[in-house]
Scaffold this motif. Sequence first.
Motif, short mmCIF file in Angstrom:
data_model
loop_
_atom_site.label_atom_id
_atom_site.label_comp_id
_atom_site.label_asym_id
_atom_site.label_seq_id
_atom_site.Cartn_x
_atom_site.Cartn_y
_atom_site.Cartn_z
N VAL A 99 -40.17 -3.80 39.42
CA VAL A 99 -38.98 -4.37 38.60
C VAL A 99 -38.36 -5.14 39.75
CG1 VAL A 99 -39.16 -2.79 36.73
CG2 VAL A 99 -37.45 -2.34 38.48
N ILE A 100 -37.54 -6.14 39.35
CA ILE A 100 -36.90 -7.16 39.95
C ILE A 100 -35.45 -7.02 39.45
CG2 ILE A 100 -36.46 -9.36 41.44
CD1 ILE A 100 -39.31 -9.85 41.04
N LEU A 101 -34.40 -6.71 39.83
CA LEU A 101 -33.18 -6.62 39.44
C LEU A 101 -32.22 -7.79 39.54
CD1 LEU A 101 -32.28 -2.78 39.71
CD2 LEU A 101 -33.37 -3.93 37.96
N CYS A 102 -31.93 -8.79 38.62
CA CYS A 102 -31.32 -9.90 38.83
C CYS A 102 -29.96 -9.86 37.92
CB CYS A 102 -32.13 -11.19 38.63
SG CYS A 102 -33.55 -11.18 39.40
N LEU A 103 -29.04 -8.84 38.40
CA LEU A 103 -27.95 -8.29 37.39
C LEU A 103 -26.77 -8.38 38.41
CD1 LEU A 103 -29.97 -5.51 35.68
CD2 LEU A 103 -29.18 -7.78 34.79
N PRO A 104 -25.55 -8.26 37.81
CA PRO A 104 -24.49 -7.87 38.38
C PRO A 104 -24.37 -6.50 38.91
CG PRO A 104 -23.79 -8.85 36.27
CD PRO A 104 -25.46 -8.55 36.17
N ASP A 105 -23.77 -6.30 39.69
CA ASP A 105 -23.91 -4.87 40.72
C ASP A 105 -23.89 -3.76 39.69
OD1 ASP A 105 -23.71 -6.49 42.86
OD2 ASP A 105 -22.01 -5.43 43.65
N ASP A 106 -22.83 -3.61 38.83
CA ASP A 106 -22.82 -2.26 37.79
C ASP A 106 -24.06 -2.60 37.06
OD1 ASP A 106 -20.52 -1.61 39.04
OD2 ASP A 106 -19.25 -2.44 37.33
N ALA A 107 -24.53 -3.59 36.39
CA ALA A 107 -25.61 -3.55 35.60
C ALA A 107 -26.95 -3.01 36.43
CB ALA A 107 -25.92 -4.79 35.05
N ALA A 108 -26.90 -3.59 37.67
CA ALA A 108 -28.16 -3.26 38.60
C ALA A 108 -28.08 -1.70 38.73
CB ALA A 108 -28.16 -3.82 39.86
N ARG A 109 -26.91 -0.89 39.23
CA ARG A 109 -26.70 0.65 39.05
C ARG A 109 -27.47 1.16 37.92
NH1 ARG A 109 -21.94 -0.67 41.37
NH2 ARG A 109 -21.99 -1.03 43.66
N GLU A 110 -26.96 0.61 36.69
CA GLU A 110 -27.59 1.14 35.48
C GLU A 110 -28.81 1.09 35.35
OE1 GLU A 110 -27.19 -0.98 32.18
OE2 GLU A 110 -26.92 0.56 30.54
N ALA A 111 -29.48 -0.19 35.75
CA ALA A 111 -30.77 0.03 35.45
C ALA A 111 -31.48 0.77 36.45
CB ALA A 111 -31.32 -1.65 35.89
N VAL A 112 -31.17 1.15 37.69
CA VAL A 112 -31.75 2.08 38.51
C VAL A 112 -31.77 3.31 37.82
CG1 VAL A 112 -31.72 3.31 40.86
CG2 VAL A 112 -31.13 0.85 40.54
N SER A 113 -30.72 3.82 37.30
CA SER A 113 -30.43 4.98 36.58
C SER A 113 -31.41 5.30 35.25
CB SER A 113 -29.04 5.24 36.12
OG SER A 113 -28.76 4.49 34.80
N LEU A 114 -31.76 4.19 34.82
CA LEU A 114 -32.65 4.07 33.46
C LEU A 114 -34.36 4.26 34.12
CD1 LEU A 114 -31.40 1.30 31.57
CD2 LEU A 114 -30.99 3.70 31.13
N VAL A 115 -34.56 4.17 35.40
CA VAL A 115 -36.11 4.35 35.70
C VAL A 115 -36.37 5.82 35.93
CG1 VAL A 115 -37.67 3.77 37.72
CG2 VAL A 115 -36.05 2.11 36.91
N GLU A 116 -36.93 6.20 35.20
CA GLU A 116 -37.85 7.64 35.12
C GLU A 116 -39.06 7.73 35.91
OE1 GLU A 116 -37.05 8.78 31.08
OE2 GLU A 116 -34.81 9.30 31.64
N ASN A 117 -39.83 6.70 35.48
CA ASN A 117 -41.22 6.69 36.22
C ASN A 117 -41.43 6.56 37.78
OD1 ASN A 117 -44.07 6.13 36.73
ND2 ASN A 117 -44.33 4.42 35.50
N PRO A 118 -41.72 7.94 38.25
CA PRO A 118 -41.85 7.67 39.67
C PRO A 118 -42.72 6.81 40.37
CG PRO A 118 -43.18 9.65 38.62
CD PRO A 118 -42.61 9.01 37.64
N ASP A 119 -43.45 6.33 39.77
CA ASP A 119 -44.34 5.00 40.21
C ASP A 119 -43.51 3.70 40.18
OD1 ASP A 119 -46.42 6.88 40.91
OD2 ASP A 119 -47.28 6.81 38.88
N THR A 120 -42.48 3.54 39.40
CA THR A 120 -41.92 2.22 39.40
C THR A 120 -41.34 2.11 40.62
OG1 THR A 120 -41.50 2.44 37.07
CG2 THR A 120 -40.24 0.93 38.21
N ARG A 121 -41.34 0.67 41.07
CA ARG A 121 -40.82 0.34 42.37
C ARG A 121 -39.72 -0.62 42.15
NH1 ARG A 121 -45.85 -1.36 45.84
NH2 ARG A 121 -44.71 -0.99 47.74
N ILE A 122 -38.73 -0.78 42.75
CA ILE A 122 -37.55 -1.44 42.39
C ILE A 122 -37.34 -2.67 43.56
CG2 ILE A 122 -35.09 -1.95 41.56
CD1 ILE A 122 -35.61 1.22 40.66
N ILE A 123 -37.02 -3.98 43.28
CA ILE A 123 -36.55 -4.82 44.24
C ILE A 123 -35.04 -5.22 43.42
CG2 ILE A 123 -36.39 -7.09 45.12
CD1 ILE A 123 -39.53 -7.12 44.82
N ASP A 124 -33.86 -4.96 44.25
CA ASP A 124 -32.55 -5.17 43.51
C ASP A 124 -32.27 -6.22 44.45
OD1 ASP A 124 -30.00 -4.94 42.46
OD2 ASP A 124 -29.39 -3.33 43.49
#
Length: 313
Positions: A54-79
């Motif tokens: 996933v690529i997060l193109c969000l304001p900082d607070d929404a980016a932190r929220e998005a990270v907290s929504l990720v439960e799949n251990p295989d999902t990789r994140i670019i913020d």
Amino acid sequence: MTTKIFIDGAVGTTGLEIRDRLSGRADLTLITLPEVQRKDAAARAHALNEADIVILCLPDDAAREAVSLVENPDTRIIDASTAHRTDPAWIYGFPELEPGRTAALGSAKRVSNPGCYPTGFLALVRPLVRAGLVPASHPFSVNATSGYSGGGKSMIAAFEDPADPNATDTAFRLYALGLGHKHVPEMTVHAGLDHGPIFFPAVARTYRGMLVEVPLHLHLLPGTVKAADLREALHEAYRGRPLVRVHDTQPGFLTLEHAADSDRLELFVFTDEKAGQARLVAALDNLGKGAAGAAVQNLNLMAGVGETEGLRL
Ligand SMILES: NC(=O)C1=CN([C@@H]2O[C@H](COP(=O)(O)OP(=O)(O)OC[C@H]3O[C@@H](n4cnc5c(N)ncnc54)[C@H](OP(=O)(O)O)[C@@H]3O)[C@@H](O)[C@H]2O)C=CC1
Ligand SMILES: CC(=O)N[C@@H](CCC(=O)OP(=O)(O)O)C(=O)O
């Protein structure tokens, strides 16, 4: 099998630029949300956990929220936001910055995409500090000008829409005059400095493009540092890197648009050896190597495909 990508914030300024660079890629499948669901936490959570990257193109607070929504251990994140750029649990996604960083990104789970101004500053300064040409205690300052897309949708509206409540017809303005800009900690940490640079950012009436400048008094540096030593340290750091160009020439002028519409990072050393002075300058596109280009470069490394796939060289 293709790599599944979800861009959270896909219709924002950076999100659209990334989509553009990924369009037509046969190795990727883009997960998209309809307009009515793009801010719906449940729909986003579903997409975030379905994606490989996933690529997060969000304001900082929404980016932190998005990270907290990720439960799949295989999902990789670019913020792409500022939220995790000095978090040691995240890999700082500037592949050219340190030896070994490109390999680390290949297997990274959490990647923070660098800020646009720090990209220019770090590219110029980190190799010099690492080579011992400039001490970590040096009192750096950094002057920089960005195109107005650097401020995202709200700043674009202020510069383009006379009816916007923050409308401006200015050609050029200094800002962050209180000095505490959010990019200073990122510059300090990743350059390995003892204290933060004084940062003078400005925004100009052009959509995209960026110049970042670091002045140096060579006669204040330990030993005898010449312009050739600075250029050599930069060449050494970026040899073989397709997106970074170190110039040996001193052009008579440099425009804000120099690297606009590209994902390149171009570095210059201007000097007056007699006066013992140098001006280090980085030219980039705030939305290119300063944001979307860097995010796609990181995505490519994480997905194990060519580093410059889809990029504008
Ligand atoms: N612009 C640039 O040059 C650079 C930007 N960045 C960083 O990238 C990130 C995105 O910036 P940018 O594209 O410029 O900003 P924009 O304001 O242009 O886009 C942000 C997008 O995020 C959406 N959004 C906001 N909150 C939520 C939420 N809770 N759920 C889903 N979507 C949401 C916005 O929706 P809506 O459209 O409704 O407002 C908007 O579409 C920021 O963190 C920024 O600091 C980094 C480097 C350079
Ligand atoms: C012109 C302008 O306003 N630019 C933004 C920086 C844009 C950017 O780099 O975003 P990140 O903060 O996510 O790195 C600013 O100075 O806040």
